[in-house]
Design a protein around this motif. Structure first.
Motif, short mmCIF file in Angstrom:
data_model
loop_
_atom_site.label_atom_id
_atom_site.label_comp_id
_atom_site.label_asym_id
_atom_site.label_seq_id
_atom_site.Cartn_x
_atom_site.Cartn_y
_atom_site.Cartn_z
N LEU A 85 45.34 35.88 36.50
CA LEU A 85 45.86 34.53 36.72
C LEU A 85 46.68 34.06 35.52
O LEU A 85 47.71 33.40 35.68
CB LEU A 85 44.70 33.56 36.97
N SER A 86 46.22 34.41 34.34
CA SER A 86 46.85 33.92 33.10
C SER A 86 47.16 35.11 32.19
O SER A 86 46.46 35.35 31.21
CB SER A 86 45.91 32.93 32.40
N TRP A 142 46.86 24.88 38.33
CA TRP A 142 45.68 25.65 37.95
C TRP A 142 45.58 26.98 38.71
O TRP A 142 44.86 27.89 38.27
CB TRP A 142 44.41 24.85 38.20
N THR A 143 46.29 27.10 39.82
CA THR A 143 46.15 28.31 40.65
C THR A 143 47.34 29.26 40.55
O THR A 143 47.21 30.44 40.91
CB THR A 143 45.95 27.93 42.12
N ASP A 151 40.89 35.43 32.14
CA ASP A 151 41.40 35.91 33.42
C ASP A 151 42.85 36.32 33.20
O ASP A 151 43.76 35.48 33.22
CB ASP A 151 41.30 34.82 34.48
N THR A 186 41.80 29.69 31.77
CA THR A 186 41.68 29.05 33.09
C THR A 186 41.25 27.60 32.90
O THR A 186 41.01 27.15 31.77
CB THR A 186 40.64 29.79 33.94
#
Length: 660
Positions: free
Chosen positions: A13-14, A365-366, A10, A20
């Motif tokens: 997000l990353s 994590w988000t 991802d 993740t």
């Protein structure tokens, strides 16, 4: 390319790692499934393939259970009991029942009879606390009683005067929480000794036999000295001493403020200190900051560091094709072993998975990943507690340190201290490791290694890379430990030591004063011999550049280089020395001595030693080196002109020496 069935990346997000939470869970499941294939029938002992430690096979089997239980506990608790395999809690509960049963063939060694069992007891206690609803609360009362009985041998038991005091405190905190026996003086001792070892700026020495400045610094400051005190408070709850959690939390925040600068852009932690085969454990303090609410780093930066580290190792051979962690840094490397290292020792890597305790909707994590300091730009940072100057370069993502404070030596007689490659080098980095002595000493009948003189397997009987030494009439290099810190100021630092040859006859030579200034990929290293060197020669070693094929070697009149196939270059340049004995370049090759590749090469400079003279060298590590600095020497003063137009000054005064 990853060799395991990893989830899809991802990159929104990353953006830096692609990882993740699903990657962490999948990797944890793979590792736990792999070790299960080596468990005894009732799961109490896990006998992994590999050489036996100095503690024996029985202890190693307990280690296999305890250290993987820590990983299982994070996985179970983070999933609120619904772990990916569906049977982790039952598997480890069965192991508890068999391991604590005196009549079982799988019984664990008793704490009173096996000191290493005390280390593993702390992991078991911590794991039981985190999984209480799914394991402890569901155990048969008889099994619970046996677990308490096994752990209770920790009370008042001997532990070394270092991070081990917290193994005892964590075990007794858990015993107290379940109505078992505990001793207030054991808890107080851990707290008091931790205060004695606090070095400021969030840093702890891992034990010390004298007053500050301390010299025992490495990753243990993060994965032990920071971790267990806060976990003690977490287990103790309202019974924890007033204000203790706040004190430890504030120190962790200060520590992380420094520690973020010791991570390379590729996720590699600094290759320094013992027990490096624990690998992922270096991520533990970053996750601890999120778990315990130490607000030094943003959630996105903490996860970027954690995911970067674990991905770094996972893509380089750990775990291996069978899902197991080997004794090595990336792949198996026997010289990295220490006497206590057994086949399950690497599984303290489990500490690096502490982030799984955080729920999936936690900001760790988000939140979107953020850049590391070395990705934001070049830096030079002073780390006062360990006596290090750190330099990071954005172009290649490498972090290096000049070490003028840490050697893990006590205050005892100088002549008996052999060098330790993990502590007493002048420099460490995220891209290189020290030469460790060939294939390593021959194991004894039990398979254990007891290296009394780990340097003897090296050419010349001693270290070269990132080292400064006098060479005796047989070409044997002197050793550094114990060092004396003189100054750590801005981009410069200095120390002194007495040259000695402990691995041979304990002979002592003159004192050497050394100083460093860092800028980009370059270190200017200044050396002065304080005393009569006799006929000795002075040698200044550069970085050990490694690779799958032998690095290319280059020498010129005043310069030597080693260049790896991936473009990593180590260089040394002679900047100043006496006309009667100028610094001459050379390169030494080795095989099987580096954790970073099968082949290594070290550039170095060598000259006839003259008392009171300043020898000045430029030492570099990088993939794109700018021009070497130039220097102007005026008595004890060295003015350094860097290629970008900036300058620094080093001053080595007479007598014991100093630097400014």
């Amino acid at each position: 390319m990853q060799s395991w069935n990893s989830p899809a990346e991802d990159r929104l997000l990353s953006p830096y790692t692609g990882w993740t939470r699903a990657h962490w869970e999948r990797l944890a499941d793979r590792m736990l499934d792999a070790v299960a294939r080596h468990a005894t029938p009732r799961q109490a002992l896990i006998h992994l393939p590999g050489p036996v430690s100095g503690n024996g096979r029985h202890s190693d089997g307990l280690e296999g259970y305890a250290r993987t239980f820590l990983l299982a506990a994070f996985r179970i608790a983070g999933a609120r009991g619904a772990d990916g395999t569906g049977a982790l809690a039952e598997r480890y509960a069965e192991g508890l029942a068999a391991g604590t049963d005196p009549a079982s063939p799988e019984r664990w060694p008793r704490l009173a009879a096996c000191n290493q069992a005390k280390v593993e007891a702390a992991s078991i206690a911590l794991g039981l606390h985190e999984t209480r609803p799914w394991i402890w609360d569901r155990l048969d009362p008889g099994v619970r009683a046996r677990v308490v009985d096994w752990l209770a041998e920790m009370l008042g038991g001997w532990v070394p005067d270092n991070n081990w005091v917290w193994f005892r405190a964590v075990v007794e905190a858990f015993l107290r929480s379940v109505g078992g026996p505990w001793r207030q003086r054991d808890l107080a001792h851990a707290i008091e000794r931790t205060e004695d070892w606090y070095a400021g700026g969030g840093w702890y020495a891992d034990g010390a036999d004298g007053p500050a400045p301390f010299r025992n610094f490495d990753h243990y400051s993060g994965w032990a000295m920071q971790l267990y005190p806060l976990w003690y408070c977490r287990i103790s709850g309202e019974q924890a001493e007033e204000g203790l959690a706040d004190r430890y939390r504030a120190r962790l925040a200060d520590y992380l403020t420094d520690l973020q600068y010791l991570v390379g852009a590729d996720g590699a932690p600094l290759h320094q200190g013992r027990s490096l085969t624990y690998r992922y454990a270096a991520a533990a303090p970053f996750w601890a900051g999120q778990v315990f609410g130490a607000p030094a780093l943003s959630p996105g930066l903490a996860r970027r560091i954690g995911s970067g580290m674990v991905r770094h190792f996972t893509e380089r051979g750990g775990p291996d094709d069978d899902g197991l962690l080997s004794l090595g840094w990336y792949r198996p490397h026997p010289p990295i072993r220490q006497n206590y290292s057994g086949p399950a020792s690497p599984y303290w890597a489990s500490k690096g998975f502490a982030g799984l305790l955080l729920p999936a909707d936690h900001p760790a994590w988000t939140a979107v990943e953020e850049q590391l300091p070395v990705e934001r730009g070049d830096f030079v940072r002073t780390l006062h507690a360990p006596g290090w100057i750190a330099s990071g370069t954005r172009a290649d993502g490498i972090v290096r340190i000049a070490n003028h404070g840490a050697d893990h030596a006590d205050q005892g007689e100088v002549s008996r201290h052999a060098y330790d490659p993990f502590y007493s080098r002048w420099a460490y980095s995220t891209a290189t490791g020290p030469e460790l002595g060939g294939p390593g000493p021959v194991p004894d009948a039990e398979g254990a290694v007891h290296p009394s003189a780990p340097d003897l397997a090296l050419p010349g009987g001693g270290p070269l890379d990132s080292h400064v030494a006098l060479l005796d009439d047989r070409g044997r290099p002197s050793h550094r430990r114990p060092l004396t810190r003189l100054a750590v100021n801005g981009a410069t630092a200095a120390s002194r030591f007495r040259a000695h040859w402990p691995q041979h006859d304990g002979a002592e030579g003159p004192w050497l004063t050394t100083a460093s200034a860092l800028h980009g990929p370059w270190e200017v290293r200044v050396v002065r011999v304080d005393g009569d060197p006799g006929g000795a020669r002075l040698r200044i070693g550069g970085w050990a550049v490694s690779g799958a094929v032998p690095p290319e070697q280059r020498t010129a009149a005043d310069r030597a280089e080693a260049r790896a196939a991936d473009g990593l270059v180590g260089a040394v340049v002679a900047l100043h020395g006496p006309e009667s004995g100028p610094l001459r370049p050379g390169v030494r090759a080795s095989t099987g001595r580096s954790s970073f590749g099968a082949h290594a090469a070290v550039p170095y400079l060598e000259a006839a030693a003259r008392p009171g003279v300043l020898y000045v060298a430029a030492v570099a590590l990088g993939r794109s080196l700018d021009a070497a600095p130039s220097v102007t020497v005026d008595g004890p003063s060295v003015l350094i002109d860097w290629s970008d137009g900036s300058s620094d000054r080093l001053v080595l005064s007479s007598g014991e020496g100093a630097a400014t």
